[in-house]
Design a protein around this motif. Structure first.
Motif, PDB file in Angstrom:
ATOM      1  N   LEU A   1       0.750  -1.233   0.111  1.00  0.00           N
ATOM      2  CA  LEU A   1       0.048  -0.080   0.069  1.00  0.00           C
ATOM      3  C   LEU A   1       0.713   1.269  -0.002  1.00  0.00           C
ATOM      4  O   LEU A   1       0.448   2.237  -0.581  1.00  0.00           O
ATOM      5  N   THR A   2       1.789   1.081   0.794  1.00  0.00           N
ATOM      6  CA  THR A   2       2.933   2.238   0.882  1.00  0.00           C
ATOM      7  C   THR A   2       3.259   2.806  -0.645  1.00  0.00           C
ATOM      8  O   THR A   2       3.461   3.895  -1.094  1.00  0.00           O
ATOM      9  N   ASP A   3       3.929   1.584  -1.385  1.00  0.00           N
ATOM     10  CA  ASP A   3       4.314   1.559  -2.659  1.00  0.00           C
ATOM     11  C   ASP A   3       3.083   2.137  -3.870  1.00  0.00           C
ATOM     12  O   ASP A   3       3.332   3.190  -4.519  1.00  0.00           O
ATOM     13  N   ILE A   4       2.116   2.091  -3.599  1.00  0.00           N
ATOM     14  CA  ILE A   4       0.607   2.271  -4.160  1.00  0.00           C
ATOM     15  C   ILE A   4       0.469   3.770  -4.208  1.00  0.00           C
ATOM     16  O   ILE A   4       0.243   4.674  -5.090  1.00  0.00           O
ATOM     17  N   TYR A   5       0.727   4.076  -2.781  1.00  0.00           N
ATOM     18  CA  TYR A   5       0.335   5.663  -2.425  1.00  0.00           C
ATOM     19  C   TYR A   5       1.373   6.458  -2.964  1.00  0.00           C
ATOM     20  O   TYR A   5       1.152   7.609  -3.430  1.00  0.00           O
ATOM     21  N   ARG A   6       2.608   5.930  -2.930  1.00  0.00           N
ATOM     22  CA  ARG A   6       3.847   6.750  -3.454  1.00  0.00           C
ATOM     23  C   ARG A   6       3.681   7.023  -4.942  1.00  0.00           C
ATOM     24  O   ARG A   6       3.889   8.091  -5.419  1.00  0.00           O
TER      25      ARG A   6
ATOM     26  N   TRP B   1       0.849   7.122  -6.842  1.00  0.00           N
ATOM     27  CA  TRP B   1      -0.212   8.225  -6.958  1.00  0.00           C
ATOM     28  C   TRP B   1       0.358   9.568  -6.408  1.00  0.00           C
ATOM     29  O   TRP B   1       0.100  10.474  -7.271  1.00  0.00           O
ATOM     30  N   GLU B   2       1.257   9.563  -5.639  1.00  0.00           N
ATOM     31  CA  GLU B   2       1.741  11.139  -5.216  1.00  0.00           C
ATOM     32  C   GLU B   2       2.655  11.405  -6.462  1.00  0.00           C
ATOM     33  O   GLU B   2       2.650  12.739  -6.503  1.00  0.00           O
ATOM     34  N   GLU B   3       3.273  10.701  -6.857  1.00  0.00           N
ATOM     35  CA  GLU B   3       4.310  10.912  -8.104  1.00  0.00           C
ATOM     36  C   GLU B   3       3.633  11.501  -9.372  1.00  0.00           C
ATOM     37  O   GLU B   3       4.149  12.261  -9.896  1.00  0.00           O
ATOM     38  N   ILE B   4       2.453  10.897  -9.603  1.00  0.00           N
ATOM     39  CA  ILE B   4       1.859  11.418 -10.711  1.00  0.00           C
ATOM     40  C   ILE B   4       0.741  12.529 -10.441  1.00  0.00           C
ATOM     41  O   ILE B   4       0.272  13.170 -11.343  1.00  0.00           O
ATOM     42  N   GLY B   5       0.528  12.886  -9.334  1.00  0.00           N
ATOM     43  CA  GLY B   5      -0.500  13.966  -8.689  1.00  0.00           C
ATOM     44  C   GLY B   5       0.181  14.952  -7.954  1.00  0.00           C
ATOM     45  O   GLY B   5      -0.827  15.443  -6.992  1.00  0.00           O
ATOM     46  N   ARG B   6       0.995  15.449  -8.288  1.00  0.00           N
ATOM     47  CA  ARG B   6       1.833  16.495  -7.301  1.00  0.00           C
ATOM     48  C   ARG B   6       0.768  17.474  -7.042  1.00  0.00           C
ATOM     49  O   ARG B   6      -0.021  17.890  -7.607  1.00  0.00           O
ATOM     50  N   PHE B   7       0.856  18.048  -5.687  1.00  0.00           N
ATOM     51  CA  PHE B   7      -0.144  18.898  -5.028  1.00  0.00           C
ATOM     52  C   PHE B   7       0.240  20.443  -5.474  1.00  0.00           C
ATOM     53  O   PHE B   7       1.362  20.728  -5.542  1.00  0.00           O
ATOM     54  N   LYS B   8      -0.676  21.072  -6.038  1.00  0.00           N
ATOM     55  CA  LYS B   8      -0.476  22.355  -6.420  1.00  0.00           C
ATOM     56  C   LYS B   8      -1.583  23.225  -5.855  1.00  0.00           C
ATOM     57  O   LYS B   8      -2.554  22.775  -5.915  1.00  0.00           O
TER      58      LYS B   8
ATOM     59  N   PRO C   1      -5.282  11.766  -6.693  1.00  0.00           N
ATOM     60  CA  PRO C   1      -4.243  10.733  -6.530  1.00  0.00           C
ATOM     61  C   PRO C   1      -3.158  11.379  -5.337  1.00  0.00           C
ATOM     62  O   PRO C   1      -2.632  10.598  -4.575  1.00  0.00           O
ATOM     63  N   PHE C   2      -2.793  12.609  -5.615  1.00  0.00           N
ATOM     64  CA  PHE C   2      -2.062  13.145  -4.546  1.00  0.00           C
ATOM     65  C   PHE C   2      -2.342  13.346  -3.106  1.00  0.00           C
ATOM     66  O   PHE C   2      -1.725  12.775  -2.159  1.00  0.00           O
TER      67      PHE C   2
ATOM     68  N   LEU D   1      -8.848  15.574 -15.272  1.00  0.00           N
ATOM     69  CA  LEU D   1      -8.422  16.868 -15.263  1.00  0.00           C
ATOM     70  C   LEU D   1      -6.696  16.750 -14.737  1.00  0.00           C
ATOM     71  O   LEU D   1      -6.449  16.056 -14.017  1.00  0.00           O
ATOM     72  N   ALA D   2      -5.782  17.471 -15.545  1.00  0.00           N
ATOM     73  CA  ALA D   2      -4.419  17.391 -15.257  1.00  0.00           C
ATOM     74  C   ALA D   2      -4.111  18.804 -15.418  1.00  0.00           C
ATOM     75  O   ALA D   2      -4.645  19.646 -16.145  1.00  0.00           O
ATOM     76  N   ASP D   3      -2.924  19.343 -14.762  1.00  0.00           N
ATOM     77  CA  ASP D   3      -2.524  20.677 -15.082  1.00  0.00           C
ATOM     78  C   ASP D   3      -1.375  20.772 -16.070  1.00  0.00           C
ATOM     79  O   ASP D   3      -1.212  19.759 -16.781  1.00  0.00           O
ATOM     80  N   GLU D   4      -0.949  22.115 -16.470  1.00  0.00           N
ATOM     81  CA  GLU D   4      -0.182  22.005 -17.754  1.00  0.00           C
ATOM     82  C   GLU D   4       1.338  21.538 -17.453  1.00  0.00           C
ATOM     83  O   GLU D   4       1.833  21.354 -18.447  1.00  0.00           O
ATOM     84  N   ASP D   5       1.518  21.178 -16.283  1.00  0.00           N
ATOM     85  CA  ASP D   5       2.666  20.471 -16.052  1.00  0.00           C
ATOM     86  C   ASP D   5       2.855  19.281 -16.155  1.00  0.00           C
ATOM     87  O   ASP D   5       3.606  18.327 -15.709  1.00  0.00           O
ATOM     88  N   GLY D   6       1.532  18.548 -16.099  1.00  0.00           N
ATOM     89  CA  GLY D   6       1.286  16.926 -16.193  1.00  0.00           C
ATOM     90  C   GLY D   6       0.988  16.424 -14.882  1.00  0.00           C
ATOM     91  O   GLY D   6       0.965  15.094 -14.751  1.00  0.00           O
ATOM     92  N   ALA D   7       0.521  17.178 -14.112  1.00  0.00           N
ATOM     93  CA  ALA D   7       0.085  16.812 -12.743  1.00  0.00           C
ATOM     94  C   ALA D   7      -1.508  16.112 -12.758  1.00  0.00           C
ATOM     95  O   ALA D   7      -2.241  16.997 -13.457  1.00  0.00           O
ATOM     96  N   VAL D   8      -1.664  14.885 -12.518  1.00  0.00           N
ATOM     97  CA  VAL D   8      -2.969  14.306 -12.453  1.00  0.00           C
ATOM     98  C   VAL D   8      -3.607  15.070 -11.207  1.00  0.00           C
ATOM     99  O   VAL D   8      -3.249  14.738 -10.161  1.00  0.00           O
ATOM    100  N   LEU D   9      -4.713  15.797 -11.540  1.00  0.00           N
ATOM    101  CA  LEU D   9      -5.663  16.342 -10.489  1.00  0.00           C
ATOM    102  C   LEU D   9      -6.883  15.682 -10.069  1.00  0.00           C
ATOM    103  O   LEU D   9      -7.343  15.415  -8.880  1.00  0.00           O
ATOM    104  N   ARG D  10      -7.378  15.167 -11.272  1.00  0.00           N
ATOM    105  CA  ARG D  10      -8.646  14.088 -10.787  1.00  0.00           C
ATOM    106  C   ARG D  10      -8.571  12.940 -11.901  1.00  0.00           C
ATOM    107  O   ARG D  10      -8.257  13.213 -13.023  1.00  0.00           O
ATOM    108  N   ASN D  11      -8.978  11.808 -11.361  1.00  0.00           N
ATOM    109  CA  ASN D  11      -9.268  10.519 -11.940  1.00  0.00           C
ATOM    110  C   ASN D  11     -10.586  10.272 -11.937  1.00  0.00           C
ATOM    111  O   ASN D  11     -11.176  10.158 -10.668  1.00  0.00           O
ATOM    112  N   LEU D  12     -11.300   9.691 -13.067  1.00  0.00           N
ATOM    113  CA  LEU D  12     -12.442   9.238 -12.785  1.00  0.00           C
ATOM    114  C   LEU D  12     -12.376   7.734 -12.878  1.00  0.00           C
ATOM    115  O   LEU D  12     -12.005   7.059 -13.560  1.00  0.00           O
TER     116      LEU D  12
END
Length: 178
Positions: free
Chosen positions: A6-11, A13-20, A51-52, A139-150
């Motif tokens: 689970l820790t790996d899965i969560y990490r 998700w954080e990598e593809i969905g950086r918080f902004k 995901p973040f 929804l993703a931002d201009e830098d490629g961060a995943v903001l929302r997944n359906l």
């Protein structure tokens, strides 16, 4: 309870969905609801996932058809902790592959692919169902961060008894990639 998987899965998700910092995100889900009703092959639930933050930010009005929960009971830890123990390591590998795939895409392609895989899930009643999970970045931002997944969970036990897990990527513009 967080396991190393689970820790790996969560990490991942954080990598593809950086918080902004961003204004409250608004999505019109009425179109999604109508489309989902047309293509459903069985009982299904859907939700928006950040995901973040590892947070479910919105669920379908009908949520509970598959996982048998009220929307307010749903959180990521509940979902992850009720995946069949034999499926969890494979799911961890799948999520790592999904994260790598999304990181390899150009920013303008992030919303053009969905991933799908299957696994067994324990409902609140204690029985296992065979879930087809489909996920698409909406929804993703201009830098490629995943903001929302359906994310769509469909109970496919009646049409496909569980045999083995499989991951696929589908280009929503026509090209199929597995």
């Amino acid at each position: 309870m967080k396991t190393p998987i689970l820790t790996d899965i969560y990490r991942n998700w954080e990598e593809i969905g950086r918080f902004k910092s961003r204004e409250e995100l608004q999505l019109d889900l009425e179109l999604y609801k109508k489309l989902l009703d047309i293509v459903r092959v069985g009982d299904s639930d859907h939700f928006l996932f950040d995901p973040f933050l590892r947070k479910i930010v919105m669920t379908s009005v009908m949520f509970g058809n598959v996982v048998v929960l009220r929307p307010e009971e749903l959180d990521v830890d509940y979902l992850m902790n009720n995946i069949h123990p034999e499926c969890l390591p494979v799911l961890g590998d799948f999520e790592a592959t999904v994260a790598e795939f999304k990181k390899s895409l150009p920013n303008d392609k992030l919303t053009k692919y969905k991933s799908r895989y299957n696994y067994r899930f324990r409902t609140k009643r204690g029985e296992y169902v065979h879930i087809l999970q489909q996920s698409n970045t909406v929804l993703a931002d201009e830098d490629g961060a995943v903001l929302r997944n359906l994310v769509i969970h469909t109970d496919i036990l009646e049409i496909a008894p569980f045999q083995r897990m499989k991951l696929s990527f589908i280009d929503l513009e026509g090209e199929h990639r597995s």
